[in-house]
Design an enzyme around this catalytic site. Structure first.
Site, short mmCIF file in Angstrom:
data_model
loop_
_atom_site.label_atom_id
_atom_site.label_comp_id
_atom_site.label_asym_id
_atom_site.label_seq_id
_atom_site.Cartn_x
_atom_site.Cartn_y
_atom_site.Cartn_z
N HIS A 47 -1.85 -0.83 1.24
CA HIS A 47 -2.95 -1.69 0.79
C HIS A 47 -3.50 -1.19 -0.55
CE1 HIS A 47 -4.55 1.58 3.21
NE2 HIS A 47 -5.69 1.48 2.55
N THR A 50 -2.52 -3.33 -5.69
CA THR A 50 -1.48 -3.18 -6.72
C THR A 50 -0.64 -1.92 -6.48
OG1 THR A 50 -3.14 -2.08 -8.09
CG2 THR A 50 -2.69 -4.38 -8.61
N ARG A 51 0.60 -1.97 -6.92
CA ARG A 51 1.49 -0.81 -6.94
C ARG A 51 2.27 -0.81 -8.24
NH1 ARG A 51 -1.23 0.52 -3.24
NH2 ARG A 51 -0.62 1.33 -1.20
N LYS A 269 -8.17 0.22 -12.15
CA LYS A 269 -7.82 0.99 -10.94
C LYS A 269 -7.17 2.30 -11.36
CE LYS A 269 -4.64 0.90 -7.06
NZ LYS A 269 -3.66 0.11 -6.31
N HIS A 273 -2.69 11.42 -8.10
CA HIS A 273 -1.45 11.40 -7.31
C HIS A 273 -1.32 12.77 -6.63
CE1 HIS A 273 2.66 10.40 -6.28
NE2 HIS A 273 3.21 11.23 -7.14
N CYS A 317 -6.15 5.66 1.49
CA CYS A 317 -4.79 5.27 1.88
C CYS A 317 -4.03 6.57 2.25
CB CYS A 317 -4.17 4.60 0.66
SG CYS A 317 -2.64 3.70 0.91
N LYS A 350 7.62 0.31 -4.59
CA LYS A 350 8.45 -0.42 -5.56
C LYS A 350 9.87 -0.64 -5.04
CE LYS A 350 7.79 3.09 -8.42
NZ LYS A 350 7.26 4.08 -7.42
C1 LIG Z 1 -2.89 5.24 -2.62
C2 LIG Z 1 -1.45 4.94 -2.71
C3 LIG Z 1 -0.89 4.53 -3.92
C4 LIG Z 1 0.47 4.30 -4.02
N1 LIG Z 1 0.98 3.87 -5.20
C5 LIG Z 1 2.29 3.54 -5.29
C6 LIG Z 1 2.79 2.95 -6.48
O1 LIG Z 1 2.05 2.72 -7.45
N2 LIG Z 1 4.10 2.61 -6.51
C7 LIG Z 1 4.93 2.81 -5.45
O2 LIG Z 1 6.12 2.50 -5.54
N3 LIG Z 1 4.47 3.36 -4.29
C8 LIG Z 1 3.17 3.70 -4.19
N4 LIG Z 1 2.66 4.21 -3.04
C9 LIG Z 1 3.56 4.47 -1.92
C10 LIG Z 1 3.86 3.21 -1.14
O3 LIG Z 1 2.75 2.36 -1.10
C11 LIG Z 1 4.32 3.61 0.25
O4 LIG Z 1 5.45 4.49 0.13
C12 LIG Z 1 4.76 2.41 1.06
O5 LIG Z 1 3.85 1.34 0.92
C13 LIG Z 1 4.86 2.83 2.51
O6 LIG Z 1 5.42 1.77 3.24
P1 LIG Z 1 5.80 2.02 4.77
O7 LIG Z 1 6.43 0.77 5.24
O8 LIG Z 1 6.51 3.31 4.91
O9 LIG Z 1 4.38 2.24 5.49
P2 LIG Z 1 3.31 1.14 5.93
O10 LIG Z 1 3.31 0.01 4.99
O11 LIG Z 1 2.06 1.85 6.22
O12 LIG Z 1 3.94 0.57 7.27
C14 LIG Z 1 4.07 1.29 8.46
C15 LIG Z 1 3.79 0.29 9.56
O13 LIG Z 1 4.15 0.86 10.80
C16 LIG Z 1 3.22 0.38 11.77
N5 LIG Z 1 3.28 1.26 12.94
C17 LIG Z 1 2.98 2.57 12.99
N6 LIG Z 1 3.17 3.04 14.23
C18 LIG Z 1 3.61 2.01 14.98
C19 LIG Z 1 3.98 1.86 16.34
N7 LIG Z 1 3.93 2.88 17.21
N8 LIG Z 1 4.39 0.65 16.78
C20 LIG Z 1 4.45 -0.41 15.92
N9 LIG Z 1 4.10 -0.33 14.63
C21 LIG Z 1 3.69 0.86 14.16
C22 LIG Z 1 1.91 0.43 11.01
O14 LIG Z 1 0.91 -0.38 11.61
C23 LIG Z 1 2.32 -0.07 9.65
O15 LIG Z 1 2.14 -1.48 9.53
C24 LIG Z 1 1.29 4.47 -2.90
C25 LIG Z 1 0.75 4.84 -1.67
C26 LIG Z 1 -0.61 5.04 -1.57
C27 LIG Z 1 -1.20 5.45 -0.25
#
Ligand SMILES: Cc1cc2nc3c(=O)[nH]c(=O)nc-3n(C[C@H](O)[C@H](O)[C@H](O)COP(=O)(O)OP(=O)(O)OC[C@H]3O[C@@H](n4cnc5c(N)ncnc54)[C@H](O)[C@@H]3O)c2cc1C
Length: 386
Positions: A47, A50-51, A269, A273, A317, A350
């Site tokens: 959330h 933006t990324r 924003k 990091h 986050c 990304k």
């Molecule tokens: C502040 C911040 C800034 C960032 N900036 C950048 C950026 O500029 N560029 C970039 O490329 N990346 C950036 N990132 C990294 C990037 O956002 C993350 O690597 C990526 O969004 C993570 O995706 P994900 O699917 O792993 O996790 P999430 O999107 O969190 O998804 C995990 C999902 O699993 C679900 N879940 C968990 N446990 C269970 C369960 N037991 N049963 C069912 N569902 C479950 C959760 O509810 C969630 O919806 C940033 C991250 C943060 C925190």
């Protein structure tokens, strides 16, 4: 009555899982997606509106082919969903010429023949007046960098997955899974499901459903800030306009980074990091302390002085970090029908369009033609033994 049996189950429907469920469903498979919440939500890692997306990847040149594929897939997703998910602003990687950021971005750009320029501090100040590096800093300028919109991107992947026939069950946490002779069984509080294959894309909760692997993951609290440009900036209203102000990553002291976005109407924003406190995903401190705001503002005063106005908003986050800060995209070591794709150490969004496609391919056609050695689980064993 609907059967509880599927070709593939995707556990976790955030950035990686939503892309995975979309690509699997688009291949005509019977797919079930499960999430403990209702994505896109504000409780995980995707959330904050933006990324950054960038190509001259300072972390390692091996990421460049993956991000190139991700660019193609984001464009395809924009077309299929009819939503704008990306704006191109160009990007500046700013720091000391021999720091890890500038030298790493330069190495990736040169190795992969990416369009880029090296700008001096004076050139940066002239071209992008909001950006005020120290005299001994330089930047790698890459024109293709820009901004992705994570919430509509996840929404688009999920909506299109349903259009391609996927079943989504939201607010239904996976409690356990096990490999059976025929495939996997997955249980939630509401039901039990079976499938031939499983994609685990659980973000910060990854370790909870893979306790047997004892993965060396840590979850890190991160704060995002939106600042109102300072009064002094009002005479130059376009100072933070995306046309005048690209995305930036700064190595402001050795191995210390912050990043900044132009003002898209909700303030500038910025965020540090890493350097966040270690946390647990179900026990995250969501309030933002005064000293955190002051610390961020003092960095802005030095490098983006016109942005150091009133704080408009802040959100918290989570990063899910591996020890080397490279991703995990791999088969479960004992189950070739289970893929783990998620812990991305704060730089994964990304790539998520491409990681979803990659996971779908791994679960259907076998290994990818991309070099995934950087992302394999076996590197942790090697480290433990060595
Ligand atoms: C502040 C911040 C800034 C960032 N900036 C950048 C950026 O500029 N560029 C970039 O490329 N990346 C950036 N990132 C990294 C990037 O956002 C993350 O690597 C990526 O969004 C993570 O995706 P994900 O699917 O792993 O996790 P999430 O999107 O969190 O998804 C995990 C999902 O699993 C679900 N879940 C968990 N446990 C269970 C369960 N037991 N049963 C069912 N569902 C479950 C959760 O509810 C969630 O919806 C940033 C991250 C943060 C925190």
């Amino acid at each position: 009555m609907k059967s509880n049996s599927y070709d593939v189950i995707v556990a976790g429907l955030g950035a990686m899982g939503s892309a995975g469920v979309f690509h699997l469903a688009a291949r005509g498979l019977r797919v079930l997606g499960l999430d403990r919440f209702q994505p896109p939500h504000t409780l995980g890692s995707s959330h904050g509106r933006t990324r950054i997306i960038r190509e001259a990847y300072f972390e390692h040149p091996s990421y460049v082919p993956l991000v190139r594929r991700a660019y193609e897939l984001w464009a395809a997703l924009e077309k299929e969903s009819g939503r704008q998910l990306f704006i191109q602003t160009g990007g500046l990687m700013i720091g000391s010429p021999d720091g890890v950021l500038v030298s790493g971005a330069r190495r990736s750009a040169e190795e992969h023949h990416l369009r880029h320029d090296i700008l001096s501090s004076a050139e940066i100040r002239t071209r992008f007046p909001a950006v005020q590096p120290d005299p001994d800093m330089v930047a790698v300028w890459e024109p293709r960098a820009g901004i992705l919109f994570p919430e509509p991107a996840i929404q688009s992947h999920l909506e299109l997955a349903v259009k391609h026939g996927a079943t989504l069950r939201l607010n239904e946490p996976v409690l356990a899974w096990e490999a059976t002779g025929q495939g996997v069984s997955v249980s939630t509080a509401a039901a039990s499901y079976t499938a031939g294959r499983l994609l685990l894309a659980l973000g910060a909760w990854t370790a909870s459903l893979l306790a047997d692997l004892a993965l060396p993951l840590t979850v890190e609290r991160q704060v995002l800030f939106w600042f109102d440009p300072h009064d002094a900036a009002r005479s130059q209203p376009d100072l933070f306009d995306p046309k005048k102000c690209p995305i930036q990553i700064w190595e402001y002291s050795p191995s210390r980074f912050f990043y900044a976005f132009p003002d898209l109407g909700d303030g500038v924003k910025v965020a540090i990091h890493h350097q966040g406190e270690r946390t647990e995903p179900d026990n995250l401190r969501r309030d933002v302390a005064r000293d955190e705001i002051d610390g961020m503002r003092s960095i802005l005063k030095r490098f983006l002085p016109a942005a150091a106005g009133e704080l408009k908003s802040a959100v918290v986050c989570m990063y899910t970090n591996t020890p080397d800060e490279h991703f995990i995209i791999d088969f479960h070591p004992r189950h070739r029908n289970v893929v783990i794709a998620s812990p991305c150490s704060g730089h994964g969004f990304k790539f998520s369009s491409a990681i979803g496609e990659l996971a779908a391919r791994m679960l259907t056609d076998g290994p990818s033609e991309l070099d995934l050695s950087l992302f394999q689980l076996s590197r942790f064993n090697e480290r433990r033994c060595g």
